[in-house]
Scaffold this active site. Structure first.
Site, short mmCIF file in Angstrom:
data_model
loop_
_atom_site.label_atom_id
_atom_site.label_comp_id
_atom_site.label_asym_id
_atom_site.label_seq_id
_atom_site.Cartn_x
_atom_site.Cartn_y
_atom_site.Cartn_z
N LYS A 160 0.86 -1.19 0.00
CA LYS A 160 0.00 0.00 0.00
C LYS A 160 0.90 1.24 0.00
O LYS A 160 0.99 1.96 1.00
CB LYS A 160 -0.94 -0.03 1.21
CG LYS A 160 -1.97 -1.15 1.10
CD LYS A 160 -2.74 -1.34 2.38
CE LYS A 160 -3.91 -0.41 2.48
NZ LYS A 160 -5.01 -0.74 1.58
C1 LIG Z 1 -6.01 -1.66 -3.89
C2 LIG Z 1 -6.58 -2.47 -2.79
N1 LIG Z 1 -6.92 -3.75 -3.03
C3 LIG Z 1 -7.43 -4.54 -2.06
C4 LIG Z 1 -7.66 -4.07 -0.78
C5 LIG Z 1 -8.20 -4.97 0.27
O1 LIG Z 1 -7.21 -5.38 1.15
P1 LIG Z 1 -7.52 -5.77 2.66
O2 LIG Z 1 -8.56 -6.82 2.62
O3 LIG Z 1 -6.25 -6.24 3.22
O4 LIG Z 1 -8.03 -4.53 3.30
C6 LIG Z 1 -7.34 -2.74 -0.50
C7 LIG Z 1 -7.61 -2.16 0.83
O5 LIG Z 1 -6.91 -2.13 1.72
C8 LIG Z 1 -6.77 -1.92 -1.51
O6 LIG Z 1 -6.43 -0.65 -1.27
#
Ligand SMILES: Cc1ncc(COP(=O)(O)O)c(C=O)c1O
Length: 328
Positions: A160
């Site tokens: 992220k």
């Molecule tokens: C681009 C993206 N994909 C997927 C997710 C989902 O990830 P998670 O389930 O770990 O929150 C997120 C959110 O955090 C995201 O920003």
């Protein structure tokens, strides 16, 4: 409308618990100019009957955060367990008795011009009361974006990374201005990756299918939870493989997953109904299972939860020790 955060909110910044109004960075901060930060997103769920606040899978979130910080050579000098203690302490200090969103952020903190990265790192953790991110109770209308998902060899989407979220912001903004609730991004090969801030699953011929971790996706922790719930609780076969765009138009069910969105059903894609256009039975079941697991109602999944208030203030000693650590 201008959204204002509560300036009295207690946040963790510079190794201390301080009011938000004192948690400030300078305008020359490296990450502000070059996007050289890595953030994380966690949720905590308030369970009224149990009078308990459960942080969902905090160890996994902090492990992912620390590992992904390594991609940008950012060091977070605490263990996942110490970070969990700070998170619980933040909830205590703010006396939260409501659902939360928790935002850790680690970043290159040098105040100077020049894109080269050095070893000056800092991090903060903020927790805020938070309700629904996408109003998905009636199902969402998703649109395939004209923006492509960033490639692993450009900016790795599995981390992220702050700067990478310009990609999500462009896609999300385009989708909403076009009347959709959420964007679905394709990669440079034209295959389905994920939503702007969430992972994607489809049901086809009785199998649950989600793009592989090599298809330019964030390796979502909710995605992982859904894979476990679907296979263990519902006996479903889960397949990680490339998904073609047009499969979205002919699948039986479609839904998005993420810490912020939870399990969000998609009932239309690009103005086409998904199957009969109603929320699918399996999506409903998985959504309920996830909700129950996150609220401590499924004993087999209590392993995912950190209870904040149970048994007094377990975080106190650890957090106090951590607070004394100077993270200049
Ligand atoms: C681009 C993206 N994909 C997927 C997710 C989902 O990830 P998670 O389930 O770990 O929150 C997120 C959110 O955090 C995201 O920003």
């Amino acid at each position: 409308m201008k959204a204002e955060a509560d300036q009295n909110l207690i946040v963790y910044f510079g190794g201390q618990y301080v009011p938000l109004r004192e948690a400030r960075v300078g305008i020359l901060t490296h990450a502000l100019h070059y996007g050289t930060g890595v953030f994380e997103g966690l949720r905590a769920y308030w369970d009224e009957p149990a009078q308990e606040l459960f942080v969902m899978r905090p160890v996994e979130h902090y492990e992912r955060w620390k590992r992904n910080c390594g991609i940008l050579r950012i060091d977070v000098p605490l263990t996942p367990e110490e970070l969990c203690a700070i998170t619980a302490e933040l909830a205590w200090r703010n006396a939260f008795h409501t659902d939360l969103y928790i935002r850790p952020l680690a970043y290159k903190s040098a105040e100077r011009i020049g894109v080269a990265i050095d070893d000056q790192d800092a991090f903060s953790i903020v927790a805020v009361p938070y309700g629904e991110y996408l109003h998905s109770e009636n199902g969402l209308h998703a649109g395939v974006s004209s923006w492509r998902r960033i490639e692993d060899n450009a900016i790795p989407p599995r981390a992220k990374i702050c700067g990478a979220y310009a990609n999500s912001a462009l896609a999300g903004d385009e989708a909403r201005r076009a009347g959709f609730d959420e964007a679905i991004l394709l990669n440079e090969s034209g295959h389905v990756t994920e939503g702007a801030t969430c992972n994607l699953f489809m049901l086809r011929r009785g199998r649950l299918i989600t793009p592989a971790v090599t298809d330019n996706i964030l390796e979502g922790i909710t995605r992982d939870s859904i894979v476990e719930l679907a296979s263990r609780e519902l006996g479903l076969e889960v397949v990680e493989r490339t998904i073609a765009r047009s499969e979205l138009y002919v699948c039986d069910e479609l839904f998005l997953t993420g810490t912020a969105v939870g399990v969000a059903p998609v009932v239309r894609v690009d103005h086409r109904p998904v199957a009969d256009g109603a929320i699918g039975a399996l999506t409903r079941r998985l959504r309920q299972l996830y909700f129950d697991a996150a609220h401590g109602n499924l004993p087999a999944y209590r392993k995912w939860l950190l209870p904040v208030y149970a048994g007094g203030r377990p975080a106190e000693q650890n957090a106090a020790r951590v607070a004394e650590t100077s993270l200049a």
